[in-house]
Design a protein around this motif. Structure first.
Motif, mmCIF file in Angstrom:
data_model
loop_
_atom_site.group_PDB
_atom_site.id
_atom_site.type_symbol
_atom_site.label_atom_id
_atom_site.label_comp_id
_atom_site.label_asym_id
_atom_site.label_seq_id
_atom_site.Cartn_x
_atom_site.Cartn_y
_atom_site.Cartn_z
ATOM 1 N N ALA A 240 4.292 -0.242 -7.924
ATOM 2 C CA ALA A 240 3.157 0.366 -7.218
ATOM 3 C C ALA A 240 2.195 0.953 -8.233
ATOM 4 C CB ALA A 240 3.637 1.454 -6.258
ATOM 5 N N GLN A 241 0.929 0.566 -8.129
ATOM 6 C CA GLN A 241 -0.089 1.054 -9.073
ATOM 7 C C GLN A 241 -1.122 1.896 -8.354
ATOM 8 O OE1 GLN A 241 -2.369 -1.917 -11.249
ATOM 9 N NE2 GLN A 241 -2.748 -0.439 -12.885
ATOM 10 N N PHE B 257 -0.381 8.566 -0.645
ATOM 11 C CA PHE B 257 -0.276 8.046 -1.996
ATOM 12 C C PHE B 257 -1.519 7.238 -2.350
ATOM 13 C CE2 PHE B 257 4.298 8.624 -1.112
ATOM 14 C CZ PHE B 257 4.622 9.389 -2.217
ATOM 15 N N SER B 258 -1.850 7.241 -3.633
ATOM 16 C CA SER B 258 -3.058 6.550 -4.098
ATOM 17 C C SER B 258 -2.746 5.123 -4.525
ATOM 18 C CB SER B 258 -3.660 7.330 -5.278
ATOM 19 O OG SER B 258 -4.799 6.684 -5.778
ATOM 20 N N THR B 259 -1.870 4.457 -3.784
ATOM 21 C CA THR B 259 -1.444 3.109 -4.155
ATOM 22 C C THR B 259 -2.565 2.111 -3.916
ATOM 23 O OG1 THR B 259 0.793 3.719 -3.460
ATOM 24 C CG2 THR B 259 0.355 1.379 -3.851
ATOM 25 N N LEU B 260 -3.053 1.528 -5.002
ATOM 26 C CA LEU B 260 -4.118 0.534 -4.906
ATOM 27 C C LEU B 260 -3.541 -0.847 -4.633
ATOM 28 C CD1 LEU B 260 -7.139 -0.238 -5.310
ATOM 29 C CD2 LEU B 260 -6.612 -0.545 -7.736
ATOM 30 N N GLY C 59 0.795 -1.222 0.000
ATOM 31 C CA GLY C 59 0.000 0.000 0.000
ATOM 32 C C GLY C 59 0.826 1.270 0.000
ATOM 33 N N SER C 60 0.188 2.353 0.390
ATOM 34 C CA SER C 60 0.786 3.687 0.348
ATOM 35 C C SER C 60 2.072 3.767 1.153
ATOM 36 C CB SER C 60 -0.232 4.705 0.869
ATOM 37 O OG SER C 60 0.336 5.988 0.971
ATOM 38 N N ASP C 61 2.079 3.209 2.358
ATOM 39 C CA ASP C 61 3.277 3.269 3.202
ATOM 40 C C ASP C 61 4.439 2.507 2.571
ATOM 41 O OD1 ASP C 61 1.856 4.769 5.002
ATOM 42 O OD2 ASP C 61 1.459 3.121 6.389
ATOM 43 N N ASP C 62 4.125 1.400 1.912
ATOM 44 C CA ASP C 62 5.170 0.608 1.265
ATOM 45 C C ASP C 62 5.799 1.387 0.109
ATOM 46 O OD1 ASP C 62 4.822 -2.021 2.706
ATOM 47 O OD2 ASP C 62 2.813 -1.766 1.887
ATOM 48 N N PHE C 63 4.972 2.079 -0.659
ATOM 49 C CA PHE C 63 5.503 2.864 -1.771
ATOM 50 C C PHE C 63 6.346 4.020 -1.248
ATOM 51 C CE2 PHE C 63 4.674 6.110 -5.262
ATOM 52 C CZ PHE C 63 5.686 5.612 -6.073
ATOM 53 N N GLN C 64 5.882 4.654 -0.177
ATOM 54 C CA GLN C 64 6.645 5.746 0.416
ATOM 55 C C GLN C 64 8.024 5.264 0.853
ATOM 56 O OE1 GLN C 64 4.540 8.286 3.242
ATOM 57 N NE2 GLN C 64 6.312 8.227 4.610
ATOM 58 N N SER D 120 -1.688 4.820 -13.044
ATOM 59 C CA SER D 120 -0.285 4.744 -13.438
ATOM 60 C C SER D 120 0.496 3.794 -12.523
ATOM 61 C CB SER D 120 0.353 6.130 -13.423
ATOM 62 O OG SER D 120 0.308 6.680 -12.116
ATOM 63 N N ILE D 121 1.550 3.205 -13.086
ATOM 64 C CA ILE D 121 2.344 2.202 -12.374
ATOM 65 C C ILE D 121 3.786 2.670 -12.285
ATOM 66 C CG2 ILE D 121 3.069 -0.211 -12.273
ATOM 67 C CD1 ILE D 121 0.713 -0.939 -14.029
ATOM 68 N N SER D 122 4.336 2.660 -11.075
ATOM 69 C CA SER D 122 5.732 3.023 -10.835
ATOM 70 C C SER D 122 6.574 1.769 -10.670
ATOM 71 C CB SER D 122 5.847 3.876 -9.564
ATOM 72 O OG SER D 122 5.165 5.106 -9.693
ATOM 73 N N GLN D 123 7.834 1.882 -11.045
ATOM 74 C CA GLN D 123 8.812 0.822 -10.844
ATOM 75 C C GLN D 123 10.018 1.455 -10.171
ATOM 76 O OE1 GLN D 123 9.692 -1.699 -14.257
ATOM 77 N NE2 GLN D 123 11.800 -1.988 -13.571
#
Length: 465
Positions: free
Chosen positions: A345-346, A363-366, A40-45, A336-339
């Motif tokens: 993270a999408q 973050f809007s991480t789904l 989720g959002s915390d993981d992407f951060q 959108s998807i980040s790598q």
């Protein structure tokens, strides 16, 4: 059809029929069905913050989901509307998302690649385009030497005489033009009427303005297409002389994509006709001097993509083939998807979900994924094969600290049939994809995919050809 040699690959109808199964396009590995909402959002951060240690340059992607009209074949995440005011609140959320990213990143990391996609990015007003680039420049280290790859997707029907000069002024130096087909009957059937002059004029203007690596997109398999009509379109496209060409297969999935329900299945070319179109298109493009890059892509020999492939520097990500293998890809906007490093993270697909999360300051991480060591190894193998059609297993083993032959023993055994059929040759741990295997490279890559057999995910993908 007889076996045909197209210089750097070979058309073998018997092998195509045998290996033309459903499989991923490998814009990522693991592929999107493996993403999970446990990420989720915390993981992407955390992933963004951790990426600073590498000091890798950045690649930025912005998804602009708005279109003035729906093209019936389209499977992209988009919003068809005539209400341009809808862009303003969406852009505000994009700016807030950039703020969230900036809080985690070392702002000195250069942006070597930037891309606006959609939807139709030129749906934005000229003032909004200026604003989006200015807001990006406030938060990130944009290049000012015109040496980065700054690209945008263009619908020639949705630009004004001063649009391309503006985009060049803003720093864009690459463009991709949607064309799909030049036949009027096909255009009417897919609700995209676009006379040749529109595309040609935009292409000429872009060249005069100093844009480089201009790409045209075509789609085969659309209603009313025949080998003859598509061959005629291709001749006109070759006359336009683009630097790159993408020739995509249309996948008719009306149960998934509502606009496709406006296309009558009986108007579509048969599978046999589609294969003829593809075979003849590849042959003609190679004869015209284009290099078959792989999958659906072609480029002139002096284009940066063809050069990167020859030099072993090409990479594949969510934007397709790219010359920037060293960049962390940070994507903003709905869907959108980040790598970033060992993570994907999408964002939320729908704009409501996306904007709601950003308004709340997160973050809007789904969904997303943190890759295991095995995932990273397999991703590296698949990327090498799909970009360069060979892999030196001994050099790979030395780089990654494994015994290639023992680690991938099952995979190498599974490739025995591919080797027997002439798709590849194996010299110890060195795998070389033969000309007959290049068109079927996805089949070879699938052998290294640890998830397909495990969960039957092959059913989630379109056919290779």
């Amino acid at each position: 059809m007889s076996q045909v040699d197209f210089k750097n690959f070979e058309w073998n109808p018997e092998l195509i029929e045998r290996y033309n199964l459903a499989g991923p396009r490998y814009t990522s590995y693991p592929t999107a069905p493996q993403f999970t909402d446990a990420f989720g959002s915390d993981d992407f951060q955390a992933a963004l913050a951790a990426s600073n240690a590498s000091q890798a340059p950045l690649s930025l992607y912005f998804h602009i989901p708005f279109c003035a009209k729906i093209c019936f074949y389209c499977g992209c995440n988009k919003i068809a509307t005539g209400d341009t005011s809808r862009c303003a609140p969406y852009l505000e959320r994009v700016y807030q998302e950039m703020d969230l990213v900036q809080q985690q990143l070392d702002s000195s990391r250069p942006v070597n690649q930037l891309h606006w996609g959609g939807g139709t990015p030129t749906f934005l007003s000229h003032q909004q385009m200026r604003e989006l680039m200015a807001e990006t420049g406030k938060r990130f280290q944009l290049r000012t030497d015109d040496q980065g790859d700054y690209s945008i997707e263009i619908d020639p029907r949705e630009i004004q005489p001063d649009t391309l000069p503006l985009l060049r002024e803003l720093g864009f130096n690459r463009m991709s033009f949607g064309v799909q087909d030049l036949n009027p009957k096909v255009q009417e059937a897919v609700n995209r009427v676009q006379p040749r002059a529109l595309t040609e004029d935009a292409l000429h203007q872009a060249k005069e303005l100093g844009f480089r690596s201009l790409n045209l997109d075509l789609i085969y398999g659309l209603p009313h297409q025949t080998p003859e009509t598509f061959a005629a379109t291709l001749e006109e496209i070759i006359e336009m002389n683009p630097d790159r060409l993408s020739v995509f297969n249309y996948a008719h999935l009306p149960e998934r994509f509502k606009p496709q329900r406006r296309i009558k299945a009986e108007d579509l070319p048969s599978p046999e006709q589609k294969l003829i179109i593809l075979e003849e298109s590849i042959s003609r493009l190679v004869d015209a001097g284009y290099v078959y890059i792989g999958m659906d892509h072609f480029a002139k020999p002096d284009d940066s993509l063809a050069i990167a492939q020859r030099e072993g520097r090409m990479h594949r990500n969510f934007q397709g083939y790219t010359t920037h293998s060293d960049c962390d890809l940070i994507s903003m906007g709905a869907s959108s998807i980040s790598q970033v490093g060992p993570t994907y993270a999408q964002n939320h697909h729908d704009t409501e979900g996306y904007e709601s999360a950003i308004r709340e300051g997160r973050f809007s991480t789904l969904r997303g994924l943190k890759l295991s060591q095995d995932d990273l190894l397999r991703r590296a193998v698949i990327n090498q094969l799909i970009c360069h059609f060979e892999i030196d297993g001994d050099a790979f083993a030395q780089e990654h600290g494994i015994q290639f032959g023992s680690y991938f023993a099952n995979e190498l055994e599974a490739l025995a049939q591919h080797e027997k059929d002439g798709l590849l040759q194996r010299k110890g741990n060195h795998l070389i994809v033969n000309p007959a295997g290049r068109l079927l490279i996805r089949s070879i890559c699938m052998v290294f995919d640890a998830y397909l057999d495990q969960q039957g995910l092959g059913k989630a993908f379109s056919r290779i050809i």
